[in-house]
Design an enzyme around this catalytic site. Structure first.
Site, PDB file in Angstrom:
ATOM      1  N   THR A 187       0.867  -1.173   0.000  1.00  0.00           N
ATOM      2  CA  THR A 187       0.000   0.000   0.000  1.00  0.00           C
ATOM      3  C   THR A 187       0.905   1.224   0.000  1.00  0.00           C
ATOM      4  O   THR A 187       1.870   1.307   0.776  1.00  0.00           O
ATOM      5  CB  THR A 187      -1.017  -0.025   1.163  1.00  0.00           C
ATOM      6  OG1 THR A 187      -1.808   1.158   1.094  1.00  0.00           O
ATOM      7  CG2 THR A 187      -0.368  -0.160   2.521  1.00  0.00           C
ATOM      8  N   GLU A 188       0.629   2.156  -0.916  1.00  0.00           N
ATOM      9  CA  GLU A 188       1.625   3.180  -1.239  1.00  0.00           C
ATOM     10  C   GLU A 188       1.863   4.168  -0.110  1.00  0.00           C
ATOM     11  O   GLU A 188       2.815   4.940  -0.159  1.00  0.00           O
ATOM     12  CB  GLU A 188       1.255   3.902  -2.539  1.00  0.00           C
ATOM     13  CG  GLU A 188      -0.081   4.609  -2.536  1.00  0.00           C
ATOM     14  CD  GLU A 188      -1.186   3.753  -3.140  1.00  0.00           C
ATOM     15  OE1 GLU A 188      -1.159   2.513  -2.937  1.00  0.00           O
ATOM     16  OE2 GLU A 188      -2.078   4.325  -3.801  1.00  0.00           O
ATOM     17  N   ASN A 189       0.997   4.165   0.901  1.00  0.00           N
ATOM     18  CA  ASN A 189       1.262   5.046   2.036  1.00  0.00           C
ATOM     19  C   ASN A 189       2.327   4.494   2.981  1.00  0.00           C
ATOM     20  O   ASN A 189       2.647   5.153   3.972  1.00  0.00           O
ATOM     21  CB  ASN A 189      -0.029   5.368   2.797  1.00  0.00           C
ATOM     22  CG  ASN A 189      -0.795   4.140   3.213  1.00  0.00           C
ATOM     23  OD1 ASN A 189      -0.963   3.208   2.426  1.00  0.00           O
ATOM     24  ND2 ASN A 189      -1.261   4.105   4.447  1.00  0.00           N
TER      25      ASN A 189
ATOM     26  N   SER B  46       8.505   4.203  -0.659  1.00  0.00           N
ATOM     27  CA  SER B  46       7.337   3.502  -1.178  1.00  0.00           C
ATOM     28  C   SER B  46       7.175   3.734  -2.681  1.00  0.00           C
ATOM     29  O   SER B  46       6.901   2.803  -3.442  1.00  0.00           O
ATOM     30  CB  SER B  46       6.083   3.968  -0.444  1.00  0.00           C
ATOM     31  OG  SER B  46       4.962   3.231  -0.861  1.00  0.00           O
TER      32      SER B  46
END
Lengths: 232, 231, 232, 231
Positions: C58-60, C100
């Site tokens: 998840t890109e966060n 990320s």
């Protein structure tokens, strides 16, 4: 300024290496983040005034570097940029090379103190290559440090072993950076890079203004308050 | 002696000037420095440029700062929010400027700002509306856009634990933009739950070294946005 | 290909959202690193075949994302890109946004599965903006994902709620990326992006090739083995 | 199931081809993957390009690989070494190529390679001999050099501990270039003292996420260079 050849001037006693390091250390403000170059600048760590807390950075990935360990406590994975064993102080942190040079390049270090082959009157520094054609070139982090760190101080003998001036009008050796040096500590005197040459800040005991002029291949301006000046 | 602790939130933000550029950590609820933002609202600085991934939610934190008309411009990737129309209303009324940046480009521009990199070439956004006005250049047959570094006068961020030197660790996905912003801002101000003496954090696990941090305020319990939103 | 207006074609049953997610999940290789977009693609996590281990990004700032927690175990600091509470699985790691998106932009993720407003026959994707003039623009990580991730799969209803084709010759909405899509899963069929339009991989039960042609505003090529084809 | 463990060093490096570009972690003694390099020497790949900060010391590890004439070109910041003349001798004889890169630029080029950034503008090296042939450009009145990303076919690195997913932590300053190289290489091969099941490393303190790692070999006790050098 003088173009006298080295052979015409004698050797002066001036400051010892440890005295130079102590003078450079005295100028480091409390709370500074500092990178000390390999060689004489490393001595500075032993001369930080006891009322000041300085955080030492070593570009191979450590902030909060402490002194060398006892021989039996050496960890080959805990070294400084000179590849010598070191320790950590409380508040230390480890990081990778990109983060380490982000600190350098991004202007986060307050000061680095480096050695020199030559320093130019316009702040140019040559300290990575003699320019000899048979030498194997090696640069390390010198160019990164001078281009990124807020202030660059130089700790160097005033002349080479052969007696040639290291403080020059323009560097003849390959440049590490142009207009990067702020202050120079030699065994004879302390200089700031001024608008028109080296500005003399103070002289070592027993050293005269004329001694410095004779051994410097660039203009030197005496900016000391009048009552501190001594004339030969 | 190095001690970056400051006594309270008001003191921590007291010198933030009008027209400052402020980076604000957080991705949605996680990592948003709500207490520092509320202190900034009380402090009164105006005409701010805010660099943050979102524009806040509910009517607190960043949404409250924007709602109080203190923000002239927002640089962000996702200004829409399920729980707030503060930004949208002002934007539609032409009362706030928006620079929309893809999320990874936003992160990388902030990282570049902290790392002394002036600009970089990224493949993100090529052939899209967000490439308009940007220099495009081909490397090895692939097109890239030139993106400039972002820096700020101040970063407001939230950490799980800090020491007096400003070394920080974060909590889970609350880390997000904060380590990047800490490096990219001239003055980095941190709210942290725990603030202890140097030596309490493992040097191997520090995420933000203290060199990037200027002020640390201890805030005993974070006012989590969902909790506030439910009130 | 068809330019029939939406009103002329009826609604077909096709696959449910969960069936679409299961089909997309079945195509994910064991050991893949995958980013699932917000919305229908999130369902894929529930349909990974039990003999495969997939690492969700998840890109966060999390690799090794697990399912939603029990309500009493929610940590507001542990969320996904849709800002919903999640958990971690063994082998997880947290990192900041630059790291990320280095994973995304640097081509380290094997696959992302995203929703779409429109998919073009040449692989163009529009999924970040309707292009409506009064809309507040918001892009998030969509452009980063399509430009960096090795393969981009789309999970979408075949037509809009109003019945207009989402699979088109060229996107009319603002592009997220050009030539980025590899495969499309709709409620009616699965397509690869081919050299000359959408290549039909398979049809949902009860859906005919002609149904798909009628509802697709771009060339569709039937590349199925002959014995799998059904003609109306 | 994800299990990146491989049985032994020879198997880990078996498919490295001639003319590959190899990134080798380490700064001096710290972090140098000596066992993997020795396995590569045994494997026989030649005409390699090596990207590493140094060129090895003594007559083992990277110095031995270079001494065995397997390396056609070195990209590095500091090829001189107090304890080895292997590189210097070959360089002076014109038998090995050198691309000299400032240390921070080397790190940043490798980071860019792993992050999908094609190129970036750095102030380092402006007005020096190392700027020759490089594009210079002014941003906000300051000159910068354009530097290109570095990638590699293979990275050989050393970690303190790994899990089966390839998540890594390092030991102190042995971290140096390894996290950057892990991301910049197509195939990243790790030697680690401890290799355990997923879940044994704290997700907050993983330095290199497993996504960047392809193979992990457990090497019980590192052959530290100073120890080898003393033998």
């Amino acid at each position: 300024m003088s173009d006298l050849s080295a052979s015409k001037v004698g050797k002066l006693k001036g400051w010892t290496r440890n005295q130079m390091a102590a003078l450079a250390a005295a100028d480091i403000a409390d709370g500074s983040y500092v990178n000390l170059g390999i060689g004489i600048p490393e001595l500075i760590a032993h001369h930080i005034p006891p009322d000041r807390e300085i955080v030492l950075h070593t570009e191979n990935g450590l902030l909060g570097m402490g002194p060398a360990p006892d021989p039996q406590a050496v960890d080959p994975d805990l070294i400084n940029a000179g590849k010598k064993p070191v320790t950590t102080l409380p508040g230390a942190s480890f990081f990778h090379h990109a983060d380490s040079f982000a600190m350098i390049r991004g202007g986060h270090l307050d000061l680095c103190v480096l050695g020199a082959l030559e320093v130019a009157a316009n702040g140019g520094l040559a300290n990575w290559s003699t320019g000899a054609t048979d030498a194997v070139p090696a640069v390390g982090g010198a160019m990164d440090l001078v281009s990124g760190v807020k202030a660059v101080h130089i700790l160097t003998s005033h002349c080479t072993k052969e007696g040639s001036p290291k403080l020059v009008e323009r560097c003849t050796r390959p440049l590490t950076g142009k207009g990067v040096v702020n202050r120079v500590y030699t065994d004879l005197a302390i200089f700031d890079i001024g608008a028109a040459g080296f500005d003399l800040v103070c002289l070592a005991p027993g050293v005269d203004f004329s001694d410095v002029i004779e051994r410097t291949a660039a203009p030197v301006n005496d900016i000391r308050p009048k009552d501190e000046r001594t004339w030969t | 002696m190095i001690d970056k602790r400051v006594a309270d939130l008001a003191y921590a933000v007291a010198d933030i000037a009008d027209r400052s550029t402020i980076m604000v950590g957080g991705f949605g609820e996680a990592g948003s420095p709500v207490e520092l933002i509320h202190a900034l609202i009380d402090q009164g600085a105006a005409e701010l440029t805010v660099i943050s991934n979102n524009t806040g939610s509910g009517d607190f934190g960043l949404a409250a700062l924007i709602g109080a008309r203190r923000v002239a411009k927002v640089v962000c990737s996702y200004p829409r929010s399920a729980g707030s129309t503060v930004f949208s209303d002002l934007y539609r009324a032409g009362l706030i400027e928006l620079e929309l940046v893809p999320q990874g480009t936003l992160a990388e521009r902030i990282r570049a700002g902290g790392a002394g990199i002036a600009a970089f070439y990224t493949p993100t956004g090529v052939a899209t509306a967000l490439a308009e006005g940007k220099e495009q250049r081909v490397f090895d047959g692939q097109p890239y856009l030139l993106e400039r570094a972002l820096t700020a006068d101040v970063a407001l961020i939230k950490a799980r634990a800090a020491d007096w030197h400003g070394n920080l660790v974060y909590n889970k996905t609350a880390r997000n933009f904060s380590p990047l912003m800490a490096a990219a801002a001239s003055t980095t101000i941190v709210e942290a739950t725990a603030v202890d003496a140097p030596g309490t954090l493992d040097p191997e696990t520090v995420v933000t070294p203290g060199i990037f941090v200027d002020r640390v305020v201890q805030v005993a319990d974070f006012a989590y946005e969902p909790v506030l939103a439910a009130q």
